[in-house]
Design an enzyme around this catalytic site. Sequence first.
Site, short mmCIF file in Angstrom:
data_model
loop_
_atom_site.label_atom_id
_atom_site.label_comp_id
_atom_site.label_asym_id
_atom_site.label_seq_id
_atom_site.Cartn_x
_atom_site.Cartn_y
_atom_site.Cartn_z
N CYS A 35 0.85 -1.19 0.00
CA CYS A 35 0.00 0.00 0.00
C CYS A 35 0.89 1.24 0.00
CB CYS A 35 -0.88 -0.04 1.26
SG CYS A 35 -1.87 1.41 1.57
N GLY A 36 0.39 2.32 -0.53
CA GLY A 36 1.12 3.57 -0.48
C GLY A 36 1.39 4.03 0.95
#
Length: 161
Positions: A35-36
């Site tokens: 995930c970012g």
Amino acid sequence: MTVYEYGAKTLQGKEIPLSIYEGKVLLIVNTASKCGLTPQYKALQELYDQYHEHGLEILGFPSNQFAKQEPGSSEEISEFCQINYGVSFPMFAKTDVNGDQAHPLFRYLTQTAPGVLGSKAIKWNFTKFLITREGNVFKRYAPQTTPDKLAGDIEKLLQEK
């Protein structure tokens, strides 16, 4: 009800009651490796290092419910967290946090501390729930709220005996 009524499986497959954390301040976070926001692991570990000896426990719950950003096995998740971020706080088995298969703990957390506009759903990875020493939800934080922004609230709860 409190969070101490629930149990969960660790990444190693051991079922533990959350009552073992009674008397501690808890930060419960749904996590993901792809995930970012994944770099928040580093800041979570820094919080853990800073406050663990004062009574903070961080509990990580990987979830694959958001864009399939936690596809790995328990072993892969554990290895990723350790190698990339030096995670030493407890990590639990991959968990559904929304929907019909949501873990009862997350049903409790989202009912007790709804999100923006009263939403019961968790919107994304790295939603955080801060829990008092008595096992009650103190506050819910959005995924974009970085762990360092929680330090003031954590210190406040740690000072309450």
